[in-house]
Scaffold this active site. Structure first.
Site, PDB file in Angstrom:
ATOM      1  N   LYS A 188       1.014  -1.278  -0.187  1.00  0.00           N
ATOM      2  CA  LYS A 188       0.172  -0.074   0.067  1.00  0.00           C
ATOM      3  C   LYS A 188       1.002   1.300   0.073  1.00  0.00           C
ATOM      4  O   LYS A 188       1.716   1.336   0.745  1.00  0.00           O
ATOM      5  CB  LYS A 188      -0.759  -0.074   1.397  1.00  0.00           C
ATOM      6  CG  LYS A 188      -1.668   1.415   1.360  1.00  0.00           C
ATOM      7  CD  LYS A 188      -2.518   1.207   2.735  1.00  0.00           C
ATOM      8  CE  LYS A 188      -3.196   2.649   3.231  1.00  0.00           C
ATOM      9  NZ  LYS A 188      -3.593   2.495   4.432  1.00  0.00           N
ATOM     10  N   ASP A 193      -2.520  10.565   3.531  1.00  0.00           N
ATOM     11  CA  ASP A 193      -3.912  10.084   3.843  1.00  0.00           C
ATOM     12  C   ASP A 193      -4.460  10.930   4.809  1.00  0.00           C
ATOM     13  O   ASP A 193      -4.308  10.996   6.240  1.00  0.00           O
ATOM     14  CB  ASP A 193      -3.853   8.922   4.506  1.00  0.00           C
ATOM     15  CG  ASP A 193      -5.371   8.320   4.693  1.00  0.00           C
ATOM     16  OD1 ASP A 193      -6.241   8.838   4.233  1.00  0.00           O
ATOM     17  OD2 ASP A 193      -5.457   7.344   5.484  1.00  0.00           O
ATOM     18  N   LYS A 200      -9.625  13.110   8.860  1.00  0.00           N
ATOM     19  CA  LYS A 200      -9.043  12.533  10.071  1.00  0.00           C
ATOM     20  C   LYS A 200      -8.919  13.736  11.012  1.00  0.00           C
ATOM     21  O   LYS A 200      -9.092  14.954  10.651  1.00  0.00           O
ATOM     22  CB  LYS A 200      -7.695  12.030   9.900  1.00  0.00           C
ATOM     23  CG  LYS A 200      -7.551  10.841   9.261  1.00  0.00           C
ATOM     24  CD  LYS A 200      -5.875  10.495   8.787  1.00  0.00           C
ATOM     25  CE  LYS A 200      -5.981   9.178   8.214  1.00  0.00           C
ATOM     26  NZ  LYS A 200      -6.063   7.944   9.071  1.00  0.00           N
ATOM     27  N   ASP A 270     -12.093   7.228   4.721  1.00  0.00           N
ATOM     28  CA  ASP A 270     -10.798   6.827   5.345  1.00  0.00           C
ATOM     29  C   ASP A 270     -10.204   5.565   5.561  1.00  0.00           C
ATOM     30  O   ASP A 270      -9.099   5.140   5.976  1.00  0.00           O
ATOM     31  CB  ASP A 270     -10.944   7.418   7.129  1.00  0.00           C
ATOM     32  CG  ASP A 270      -9.519   7.552   7.414  1.00  0.00           C
ATOM     33  OD1 ASP A 270      -8.594   7.884   6.778  1.00  0.00           O
ATOM     34  OD2 ASP A 270      -9.442   7.511   8.682  1.00  0.00           O
ATOM     35  N   ARG A 274      -7.538  -0.140   1.754  1.00  0.00           N
ATOM     36  CA  ARG A 274      -8.316  -1.532   1.082  1.00  0.00           C
ATOM     37  C   ARG A 274      -9.060  -1.328  -0.404  1.00  0.00           C
ATOM     38  O   ARG A 274      -9.025  -2.085  -1.219  1.00  0.00           O
ATOM     39  CB  ARG A 274      -9.242  -1.985   2.047  1.00  0.00           C
ATOM     40  CG  ARG A 274     -10.581  -1.106   2.296  1.00  0.00           C
ATOM     41  CD  ARG A 274     -11.383  -1.350   3.659  1.00  0.00           C
ATOM     42  NE  ARG A 274     -10.579  -1.007   4.543  1.00  0.00           N
ATOM     43  CZ  ARG A 274     -10.761  -1.065   5.963  1.00  0.00           C
ATOM     44  NH1 ARG A 274     -11.945  -1.940   6.117  1.00  0.00           N
ATOM     45  NH2 ARG A 274     -10.126  -0.866   6.859  1.00  0.00           N
TER      46      ARG A 274
END
Length: 375
Positions: A188, A193, A200, A270, A274
């Site tokens: 990954k 992010d 976040k 968030d 995946r």
């Protein structure tokens, strides 16, 4: 001096050769208005990269210097040297002795420590190209347009909030038996992010530059394999982008079609890693691997379950899982196996799609693994 900068500066005195740490300290100094000191540290890092033969990294650091001091004579001279045609020759000859144990952890950790404005998807792609050039591997890089052609709607859903071109990076190392199926390593590579629309908390968000450490591990592993000249077939894949907030960003409630053809309901933006890995895992099928090992900073639920001491290990092949656990024990990076029983699958069932990307707070690490198992 801010508390964080003071702590890192103190740590740097004990780790003077940690180039990634130096880059972080220089970046903080730059933000604090200490440009002269930042330039000096950046310059030492650029020279170290040059001496290691890592020219792409050295060029990136030089460009950071020129953002601060465009007329810096020494930096401009170094950049000219690094970008001259002869400098593009492989850094090592076939007769160079391998030194995997000293350089590879440095590569992976340096990539992890670099700030997100330097360690971009394109930078990871350039690093992969450099590894391929030096070790006789085949490197393929797909950008946004190529991924649209492939139908990677899950990966591209994460990338639609950023103007940076996402990258699917493939490194093929084939020195094993010609008919032997390869091992696939998947990483990954979220270079930053923010959480996207499901943003976040601001506190410690800067540490989200580490969300590409799975990718750093895969690139470090491919560098090791190349230096050792192992008689194996290995394919390393990295899915890299940034997860940002914008008017074009994917939203909770959106439904996207994955590369495999399954439809995914996005509950939480968030839980983006995946979504990227779903399409990478689907893409890896074309290499018909004998085994797939996926490394990812996938979910904070893992820390809730195991703290900062052990890494969660989940898998469907008992023998492979045990090999990973044993390797972790030997390297001092211990893992702990968690179950992926079918009993947990109802948590990620969707009423409007084939699957949803989160299943709530309960068993968050397990449901993340079960989500990936669908692809």
């Amino acid at each position: 001096m801010s508390g964080k900068l003071k702590d890192l500066d103190k740590r740097l005195k004990h780790e003077p050769d940690n180039l990634g740490l130096k880059v972080t300290v220089a970046g903080l100094m730059r933000e604090a208005g200490r440009s002269t000191e930042a330039v000096e540290i950046y310059r030492s890092v650029a020279l170290a990269y040059r001496d290691q033969g890592r020219k792409q990294q050295a060029v990136a650091v030089c460009r950071s210097i020129l953002e601060i001091a465009p007329d810096d004579v020494r930096c401009n001279a170094l950049l000219s040297q690094l970008t001259a045609p002869e400098s593009l020759a492989p850094a090592e000859t076939p007769s160079s002795p391998p030194a995997p144990h000293s350089s590879v952890p440095s590569l992976a950790r340096t990539l992890g420590m670099m700030p997100g404005n330097l360690c971009t998807p394109e930078f990871l792609a350039e690093t992969a190209r450099d590894i391929a050039k030096r070790h006789g591997m085949v490197c393929t890089v797909l950008g946004r347009a190529e991924m649209e052609t492939e139908g990677m709607g899950s990966f591209l859903a994460v990338a639609q909030g950023t103007p940076q071109d996402p990258k699917l990076i493939v490194l093929e190392y084939r020195k094993g038996e010609p008919k032997s199926k390869p091992i696939a390593l998947v990483g990954k590579g979220l270079c930053f992010d923010s959480g996207g629309i499901s943003i976040k908390p601001a506190a410690s968000m800067e540490w989200m530059k580490y969300d590409m450490c799975g990718a750093a591990g895969v690139l470090g592993a491919m560098e090791t394999i190349g230096r050792l000249g192992l008689n194996v077939n290995v394919v390393g894949l990295v899915g890299s982008t940034t997860n940002m907030v914008s008017g074009t960003a994917v939203k909770p409630g959106d439904v996207v079609k994955s590369h495999l053809g399954k439809y995914i309901e996005i509950i939480n933006t968030d839980a983006e890693g995946r979504l990227v890995l779903a399409d990478v895992l689907s893409y890896v099928r074309r290499y018909d691997p004998v085994a797939v090992v996926d490394a990812a900073t996938l979910t904070g639920a893992c820390v809730i379950a195991l703290g900062h001491t052990a890494t969660a290990v989940l898998g469907s092949d008992d023998a492979l899982v045990q090999e990973v656990l044993d390797a972790g024990d030997r390297s001092g990076q211990r893992g702990w196996r968690l179950p992926i029983w079918d009993d947990y699958k109802p948590l990620i069932q969707s009423e409007v799609a084939d699957i949803k990307n989160v299943g709530g707070r309960a068993a968050g690490t397990i449901t993340a693994a079960l989500f990936l198992a669908e692809f």
